[in-house]
Write a protein that holds these residues in place. Structure first.
Motif, PDB file in Angstrom:
ATOM      1  N   THR A 279       0.847  -1.196   0.000  1.00 34.87           N
ATOM      2  CA  THR A 279       0.000   0.000   0.000  1.00 34.87           C
ATOM      3  C   THR A 279       0.884   1.248   0.000  1.00 34.87           C
ATOM      4  O   THR A 279       2.113   1.158   0.119  1.00 34.87           O
TER       5      THR A 279
ATOM      6  N   PHE B 158       1.661  -4.687   4.310  1.00 37.89           N
ATOM      7  CA  PHE B 158       0.846  -5.204   5.413  1.00 37.89           C
ATOM      8  C   PHE B 158       0.290  -6.579   5.049  1.00 37.89           C
ATOM      9  O   PHE B 158      -0.038  -6.834   3.885  1.00 37.89           O
TER      10      PHE B 158
ATOM     11  N   GLN C  46      -4.681  -7.897   8.102  1.00 33.90           N
ATOM     12  CA  GLN C  46      -4.692  -6.645   8.856  1.00 33.90           C
ATOM     13  C   GLN C  46      -5.469  -5.553   8.126  1.00 33.90           C
ATOM     14  O   GLN C  46      -5.827  -4.533   8.711  1.00 33.90           O
ATOM     15  N   LEU C  47      -5.729  -5.804   6.855  1.00 33.74           N
ATOM     16  CA  LEU C  47      -6.439  -4.808   6.040  1.00 33.74           C
ATOM     17  C   LEU C  47      -7.887  -5.193   5.781  1.00 33.74           C
ATOM     18  O   LEU C  47      -8.754  -4.320   5.653  1.00 33.74           O
ATOM     19  N   GLY C  48      -8.144  -6.480   5.678  1.00 30.12           N
ATOM     20  CA  GLY C  48      -9.495  -6.925   5.365  1.00 30.12           C
ATOM     21  C   GLY C  48      -9.960  -8.080   6.224  1.00 30.12           C
ATOM     22  O   GLY C  48      -9.147  -8.780   6.842  1.00 30.12           O
TER      23      GLY C  48
ATOM     24  N   MET D  10     -13.059  -5.365   2.535  1.00 30.39           N
ATOM     25  CA  MET D  10     -12.065  -4.294   2.682  1.00 30.39           C
ATOM     26  C   MET D  10     -12.675  -2.989   3.168  1.00 30.39           C
ATOM     27  O   MET D  10     -12.118  -1.914   2.939  1.00 30.39           O
TER      28      MET D  10
ATOM     29  N   SER E 241     -12.804  -1.552   6.008  1.00 33.36           N
ATOM     30  CA  SER E 241     -11.967  -0.759   6.917  1.00 33.36           C
ATOM     31  C   SER E 241     -10.867  -0.001   6.185  1.00 33.36           C
ATOM     32  O   SER E 241     -10.430   1.072   6.623  1.00 33.36           O
ATOM     33  N   PHE E 242     -10.402  -0.546   5.064  1.00 35.66           N
ATOM     34  CA  PHE E 242      -9.351   0.108   4.266  1.00 35.66           C
ATOM     35  C   PHE E 242      -9.730   0.042   2.783  1.00 35.66           C
ATOM     36  O   PHE E 242      -9.073  -0.636   1.987  1.00 35.66           O
TER      37      PHE E 242
ATOM     38  N   SER F 246      -7.278   0.366  -0.188  1.00 32.35           N
ATOM     39  CA  SER F 246      -6.307  -0.693  -0.467  1.00 32.35           C
ATOM     40  C   SER F 246      -6.942  -1.901  -1.165  1.00 32.35           C
ATOM     41  O   SER F 246      -6.293  -2.929  -1.330  1.00 32.35           O
ATOM     42  N   THR F 247      -8.186  -1.764  -1.599  1.00 31.76           N
ATOM     43  CA  THR F 247      -8.897  -2.888  -2.214  1.00 31.76           C
ATOM     44  C   THR F 247      -8.187  -3.389  -3.467  1.00 31.76           C
ATOM     45  O   THR F 247      -7.952  -4.592  -3.632  1.00 31.76           O
TER      46      THR F 247
ATOM     47  N   ALA G  83      -4.958  -5.127  -2.646  1.00 26.63           N
ATOM     48  CA  ALA G  83      -5.191  -6.433  -2.039  1.00 26.63           C
ATOM     49  C   ALA G  83      -5.545  -7.465  -3.103  1.00 26.63           C
ATOM     50  O   ALA G  83      -5.060  -8.603  -3.076  1.00 26.63           O
TER      51      ALA G  83
END
Length: 259
Positions: free
Chosen positions: A120, A125, A129-131, A145, A147-148, A151-152, A155
């Motif tokens: 990212t 990460f 921790q991201l999804g 995803m 929360s972030f 960054s989809t 990911a």
């Protein structure tokens, strides 16, 4: 002259004892020893014991496979920490085991996605921790995803390039990951990845070996050639044994993957 002979006479019998007993048993340093009294004796004993060990190994090696070297780490701790070298090599083996267990499985599960590394704008990460990763059905995994959301795309790219034969589909902030059928082609692909991973681990092992041998060579002007020879052989022997363990792990994993 008579005094010197009396000092040297106990050495042959003392050499059969442990190195520490030898050092404690010497009443004084041999004539001509350049080091301080206690340290001088210890160095002389180390060199004599290692030289005798070298002679034994060479004698046994004539006409048959050479016996293994097994140096007492305490005798050479001022030159190299053999236990630390062993631990570094074992760490490489454990990393290979972890890779096999986490990333090379015939059946894909949510846990297999946890540690996929996502690049990212803020750094790298783990995906978990991201999804939020879940199993929708045996044929479908979902990565939420929310929360972030930014960054989809990253990911989805990380999942696609993970080497797990996955083709994610992005729907807003949700990544759908179809689980492929276990085909022969997929099994063979995983077996190839296992081989590649093993080769990378062997390269890491060679780096540990080279670093250790370089450390030993720093003392080539301070200790005998026999000592250097034995230590290099010991380190190479440790590396060979670690490589053999990796080959066994690969063989077992390949058998598991190919069925």
């Amino acid at each position: 002259m008579a005094l010197a002979l009396r000092c040297l006479r106990p050495l042959p019998s003392l050499l059969h004892r442990s190195s520490l007993a030898v050092v404690r048993g010497l009443p004084q340093a041999p004539r001509g020893c350049p080091a301080p009294l206690l340290e001088g004796c210890r160095q002389c004993v180390q060199h004599m014991l290692l030289s005798r060990q070298l002679a034994t190994k060479k004698a046994k090696g004539k006409g048959q496979s050479q016996a293994k070297v097994n140096i007492n780490a305490a005798l050479v701790e001022d030159i190299i920490n053999l236990e630390e070298t062993s631990e570094d090599m074992q760490a490489v083996i454990e990393a290979l085991k972890e890779d096999f267990s986490r990333n090379l499985n015939v059946r894909t599960s949510p846990g297999a996605l946890d540690h996929i590394t996502v690049m990212t704008k803020d750094g790298k990460f783990p995906l978990n921790q991201l999804g939020q990763i879940s199993q929708k059905s045996p044929q479908l995994m979902i990565v939420n995803m929310t929360s972030f959301p930014e960054s989809t795309a990253a990911a989805a790219k990380a999942i696609r390039e993970s080497g797990m034969n996955l083709n994610p589909e992005v729907d807003g902030t949700v990544i759908r990951v179809p689980v492929p059928k276990v085909t022969r082609e997929h099994r063979e692909s995983l077996a190839k990845l296992a081989k590649q991973s093993t080769n990378k681990s062997k390269e890491a092992l060679r780096k540990v070996r080279s670093k250790s041998i370089a450390q030993v060579k720093k003392f080539k002007n301070k200790v005998s050639e026999d000592t250097i020879w034995l230590l290099e052989k010991q380190i190479q022997q440790m590396a060979d044994e670690a490589a053999m363990e990796m080959d066994k792990l690969l063989a077992a994993k390949t058998k598991e993957l190919l069925g």
